[in-house]
Write a protein that holds these residues in place. Structure first.
Motif, PDB file in Angstrom:
ATOM      1  N   ASN A   6       0.982  -1.298  -0.344  1.00 37.44           N
ATOM      2  CA  ASN A   6       0.199  -0.241   0.232  1.00 37.44           C
ATOM      3  C   ASN A   6       0.685   1.425   0.127  1.00 37.44           C
ATOM      4  O   ASN A   6       1.862   2.299   1.273  1.00 37.44           O
ATOM      5  CB  ASN A   6      -0.551  -0.040   1.428  1.00 37.44           C
ATOM      6  N   LYS A   7       0.948   2.064  -1.037  1.00 33.86           N
ATOM      7  CA  LYS A   7       2.187   3.437  -0.801  1.00 33.86           C
ATOM      8  C   LYS A   7       1.707   3.740  -0.565  1.00 33.86           C
ATOM      9  O   LYS A   7       2.436   5.557  -0.137  1.00 33.86           O
ATOM     10  CB  LYS A   7       2.093   3.522  -2.678  1.00 33.86           C
ATOM     11  N   ASP A   8       0.540   4.358   0.311  1.00 31.62           N
ATOM     12  CA  ASP A   8       0.507   5.210   1.047  1.00 31.62           C
ATOM     13  C   ASP A   8       0.552   4.605   2.609  1.00 31.62           C
ATOM     14  O   ASP A   8      -0.057   5.628   3.320  1.00 31.62           O
ATOM     15  CB  ASP A   8      -1.757   5.304   0.913  1.00 31.62           C
ATOM     16  N   ALA A   9       1.372   4.178   2.565  1.00 34.82           N
ATOM     17  CA  ALA A   9       1.247   3.271   3.972  1.00 34.82           C
ATOM     18  C   ALA A   9       1.591   3.913   5.439  1.00 34.82           C
ATOM     19  O   ALA A   9       2.169   5.019   4.625  1.00 34.82           O
ATOM     20  CB  ALA A   9       1.530   1.674   4.196  1.00 34.82           C
ATOM     21  N   VAL A  10       0.712   4.204   6.676  1.00 30.72           N
ATOM     22  CA  VAL A  10       1.089   4.987   7.630  1.00 30.72           C
ATOM     23  C   VAL A  10       1.636   3.654   8.520  1.00 30.72           C
ATOM     24  O   VAL A  10       1.249   2.713   8.753  1.00 30.72           O
ATOM     25  CB  VAL A  10       0.642   5.680   8.087  1.00 30.72           C
ATOM     26  N   TRP A  11       3.184   3.088   9.677  1.00 33.28           N
ATOM     27  CA  TRP A  11       3.040   2.828  10.014  1.00 33.28           C
ATOM     28  C   TRP A  11       3.166   3.012  11.503  1.00 33.28           C
ATOM     29  O   TRP A  11       3.845   3.877  12.094  1.00 33.28           O
ATOM     30  CB  TRP A  11       4.961   2.246  10.072  1.00 33.28           C
ATOM     31  N   LEU A  12       2.022   2.510  12.427  1.00 29.00           N
ATOM     32  CA  LEU A  12       1.936   2.587  13.863  1.00 29.00           C
ATOM     33  C   LEU A  12       2.613   1.914  14.108  1.00 29.00           C
ATOM     34  O   LEU A  12       2.033   0.742  15.010  1.00 29.00           O
ATOM     35  CB  LEU A  12       0.165   2.430  13.625  1.00 29.00           C
ATOM     36  N   MET A  13       3.236   1.963  15.468  1.00 29.91           N
ATOM     37  CA  MET A  13       4.347   1.756  16.538  1.00 29.91           C
ATOM     38  C   MET A  13       3.932   1.614  18.062  1.00 29.91           C
ATOM     39  O   MET A  13       3.647   2.380  18.261  1.00 29.91           O
ATOM     40  CB  MET A  13       5.716   1.545  16.209  1.00 29.91           C
ATOM     41  N   GLN A  14       3.552   1.387  18.285  1.00 29.37           N
ATOM     42  CA  GLN A  14       4.214   0.656  20.114  1.00 29.37           C
ATOM     43  C   GLN A  14       4.867   1.530  20.620  1.00 29.37           C
ATOM     44  O   GLN A  14       6.042   0.476  19.906  1.00 29.37           O
ATOM     45  CB  GLN A  14       3.602  -0.667  20.799  1.00 29.37           C
ATOM     46  N   GLY A  15       5.227   2.188  21.643  1.00 29.60           N
ATOM     47  CA  GLY A  15       6.232   2.818  22.162  1.00 29.60           C
ATOM     48  C   GLY A  15       7.106   2.410  23.305  1.00 29.60           C
ATOM     49  O   GLY A  15       7.064   2.697  23.354  1.00 29.60           O
TER      50      GLY A  15
END
Length: 809
Positions: free
Chosen positions: A381-390
């Motif tokens: 998905n070229k518009d992907a956003v990575w959501l990551m637990q901190g």
């Protein structure tokens, strides 16, 4: 007949509570715009039409308050119109547009805003309250009849979001709370999300069916996957690569059933204008990958909390993100999700480094790993956003210093990553990381571990923490979130936290609680208001910085020989965190006797309980009142039981047989009495948890497996030997009627019987023999088929009053 609503009083309080227009956070606007644009996907991502969203909001109202289905009109508006470029809702009188009897017009940018506006109106104009069914449910009796709804002054009230996102869930909530849900229960939860303003929910249901299809394309067989997937109640940890096979295998029925359920969940989320967060590939692969791809860079991870490294569950395999195969698998997974669900989101969760420390702290290497992880998403998905637990930046702070954090956080293009400051209510990382070094983040409340039932919270932190973060210099905060491990408890905490999605100024908690009390019970009561004032300064004021996990002796009985006690067993020791290869492990500092976390005056809490009981004549018919009364009585009795246990240990140390007998009897009697108390409320029963599990089965083998999963998670949790209990035993402990009498009581009884016998025969305590005894009992109970009540018995107020007189008068 509905009680009259004191509208002038509510409107006055409303004026005190309504947020002022949001102030732009310094340095945050660009981050918001970048994330917003990425999430929108340039028009690629499927977004429900205004008509669909208006219908979806009307559906929420119809299910919540069918009698008023025609009293409200919903209208989707563009951000550039009523909302002036922000996400908002606007509440006004329907006036000349009173079509079909509509009295109130609610406008908003999405259906979530419409539902939030409805909730805000019901709360602050009608004195209503909405919480989970298992915490008392909705108090809607104070809502006037159709045709008599309170009018809104002037041209209406507009509430803007100070930050765009309101996130929901922890990666383990799916196992501790959602695991046995059907669509009916999920529909209620999605309605609750919309009413609370949640627009960024994690959506992890059904992913094993996707993985089955993906891994088959890499020549992995169903037999191989039997050893890879965990059982239903342990899927979260199998997904994270902590374990494999435990509680499994998964039947095709389960895989198909959950995939069908996920499609309904996602469809409803989209209709409401939510942006679901889907999983992405973190590197966790079946062991057969080592044979299928011998040249791939695959690492066998270390043991995660098994008793003796049992290979049946221990030591999973991680495909290195730097390996080309990682991108192939990650791309295949994203594409398979799109094939099943459509192009519905651009935000994906991945926590590859959570408790999987990179092999080197070299920033260039860490950056290359981060880039590879993102490439796997963006290729799909070229518009992907990575959501990551901190969480890793706190739990493994010794590794993640500034150079390593920057290397990971800056390994993806600006605006393509969101970090969850997972534990910001207690241990905010944004303060010590220069706002995550320019990367947008979400201020999150963690709050609960293991789905434990305990009254706990930090209301002041919730009321001010998000505001302080958003208005701080160079803030990159783009949202608020709730990341509890388990739900359906402490409704006051979640009510306030949800409101912070729409508040731009700090909340005066004491004033807010007076309104909360009125709304929750449907009427004013001076004694209950005073009780909540006490609870605010005691139970809901945990300021010692300790992460709370319920270790009360009833539900987490000490595995220790009394012969090893120090001379002062009554000395209180704090609980602190220790680094260990598991999520959110809490352990005791005490070298001999562990002590449950106690952060408040129990004497003051008992005063609050007395005030609650005094209000019983006025409020006894309220389900929300009865839930809170049972919960507060349970809390008070469980803390008393801790003291009684210590008294028993002191008596044993002094070789005082009479004292030991007295305190043993009292401790065991407390367990029985608490069980009786909990049995008086539908929301504190073991039965529904087990019956919900069995209801998803289609075969007898599935029924046995699902019930074993449900029983094991709340007791032993993980593997054991004959003389060694699981390292995670009681982690997901529950104060549930049925569980106390059938599980916690026999365990304590066996222990105290051996203590008494030892004193009588002048013999030392045989710890290993006791372990054999109770572990064997536990294993038998986990495989049991006994039925437990699914409906309450007894009068909660009468039982609470009786127990107060018995133990506290």
């Amino acid at each position: 007949m509905r009680p009259p609503t004191p509208l002038p009083f509510l409107l006055l309080l409303l004026l005190l509570l309504l947020p002022s227009p949001p102030a732009a956070a310094a340095g945050g606007a660009d981050g918001w715009e970048a994330i917003g644009a990425a999430a929108a996907g340039g028009g690629r991502r499927r977004v429900a039409s205004p008509e669909e969203q208006e219908a979806a909001a009307a559906g929420v109202l119809r299910r919540l308050l069918p009698s008023h289905a025609r009293s409200f009109r919903f209208q989707i508006v563009s951000k550039g119109g009523v909302c002036g470029g922000s996400s908002c809702f606007r509440i006004s009188n329907a006036d000349g547009s009173r079509r079909n009897g509509a009295e109130i017009l609610i406008q908003g940018t999405t259906a979530v805003e419409l539902a939030s506006g409805l909730h805000w109106y019901l709360k602050y104009w009608c004195g209503a309250h909405i919480s989970w069914d298992k915490t008392g449910g909705a108090q809607l009796a104070s809502v006037p009849l159709p045709g008599s709804l309170p009018q809104v002054k002037g041209t209406g009230v507009k509430i803007e979001r100070p930050v765009p996102w309101n996130y929901y869930q922890n990666v383990v909530t799916s196992s501790y709370s959602f695991v046995w849900w059907d669509w009916k229960r999920w529909e209620k939860e999605i309605d609750w999300m919309a009413l609370q303003g949640i627009n960024l929910p994690l959506a992890f249901t059904g992913q094993e069916a996707i993985w089955q299809k993906v891994f088959k394309s890499f020549n992995v067989t169903d037999r191989d996957l039997d050893d890879f997937f965990g059982g239903p109640a342990f899927l979260a940890w199998a997904r994270m690569g902590n374990l494999h096979g435990w509680g499994g295998p998964l039947s095709q029925n389960w895989l198909d059933q959950q995939l069908t359920l996920q499609k309904k969940i996602l469809s409803r989320m989209i209709e409401l204008g939510m942006v679901p967060v889907l999983p992405s590939f973190s590197g966790n692969v079946p062991s057969v990958f080592k044979k299928l791809f011998p040249s791939a860079n695959i690492t066998k991870l270390g043991d995660w909390n098994t008793v003796d490294g049992d290979p049946r569950w221990c030591c999973t395999y991680l495909l290195d993100p730097s390996d080309a195969l990682f991108i192939d698998v990650g791309l295949a997974f994203i594409r398979q999700q799109m094939k099943e669900y459509g192009d519905i989101t651009n935000i994906y969760n991945c926590d590859t480094f959570n408790e999987n420390t990179p092999p080197t702290n070299e920033p260039a290497y860490i950056s290359s790993l981060g880039s590879a992880i993102y490439e796997a998403m963006s290729r799909g998905n070229k518009d992907a956003v990575w959501l990551m637990q901190g969480w890793l930046f706190y739990s493994d702070a010794a590794f993640w210093k500034e150079p390593q954090m920057k290397a990971l956080l800056h390994s993806v293009p600006t605006g393509k990553m969101i970090v969850l400051d997972l534990f910001a209510d207690v241990k905010p990382i944004w303060q010590m990381s220069s706002q995550f070094y320019g990367v947008p983040y979400i201020w999150c409340m963690l709050h609960n571990f293991g789905g434990n039932i305990e009254m706990y919270g930090i209301l002041d932190s919730i009321a001010s923490g998000p505001i302080n973060a958003r208005t701080s210099h160079n803030s990159t905060m783009v949202g608020v979130g709730m990341c509890m491990e388990g739900i359906e408890h402490n409704p006051v905490v979640y009510e306030l936290m949800s409101e912070m999605a729409f508040r731009s100024q700090k909340v005066e908690v004491e004033d807010w609680l007076k309104i909360y009390s009125y709304r929750r019970y449907g009427q004013s009561n001076v004694e209950v208001e005073k009780a909540w004032g006490i609870l605010y300064h005691t139970i809901y004021n945990c300021t010692d910085g300790i992460a709370d996990h319920n270790k009360d002796y009833i539900v987490e009985f000490p595995d220790i020989s009394p012969n090893s006690f120090s001379s002062d067993v009554s000395k209180r020791k704090a609980i602190s965190e220790v680094k260990k290869h598991r999520r959110f492990v809490l352990s005791e500092v005490s070298a001999s006797l562990p002590h449950p976390h106690l952060w408040y005056s129990t004497k003051e809490a008992i005063k609050a309980l007395e005030l609650f009981l005094n209000a019983g004549n006025d409020l006894s018919k309220s389900l929300t009142y009865r839930y809170d009364l049972v919960d507060l009585t349970r809390q008070s009795l469980s803390k008393l039981a801790n003291e009684v246990y210590l008294d028993a240990m002191n008596a044993y140390r002094k070789k005082d047989s009479n004292g030991l007998n007295f305190y043993t009897k009292k401790f065991l009697e407390l367990i029985v009495d608490i069980d009786t108390l909990l049995a008086s409320d539908d929301n504190f029963l073991l039965g529904p948890w087990l019956e919900d599990a069995k209801s998803l089965a289609r075969t007898e083998n599935e029924r046995k497996q699902y019930e074993w999963n449900a029983r094991t998670q709340v007791t032993m949790w993980y593997d054991n030997t004959k003389t060694e209990q699981s390292k995670l035993h009681d982690y997901a402990n529950k104060f549930w009627s049925g569980l106390l009498k059938s599980y916690y009581l026999p365990r304590a009884s066996k222990y105290f019987s051996r203590l008494t016998k030892g004193l009588q025969e002048n013999q030392s305590f045989q710890l290993e023999e006791w372990r054999k005894d109770w572990i064997a009992y536990s294993n038998e109970w986990q495989s049991g088929k006994e039925l437990y009540a699914v409906k309450a018995t007894g009068d909660a107020l009468a039982i609470s009053s009786s127990l107060f007189k018995k133990y506290f008068s």
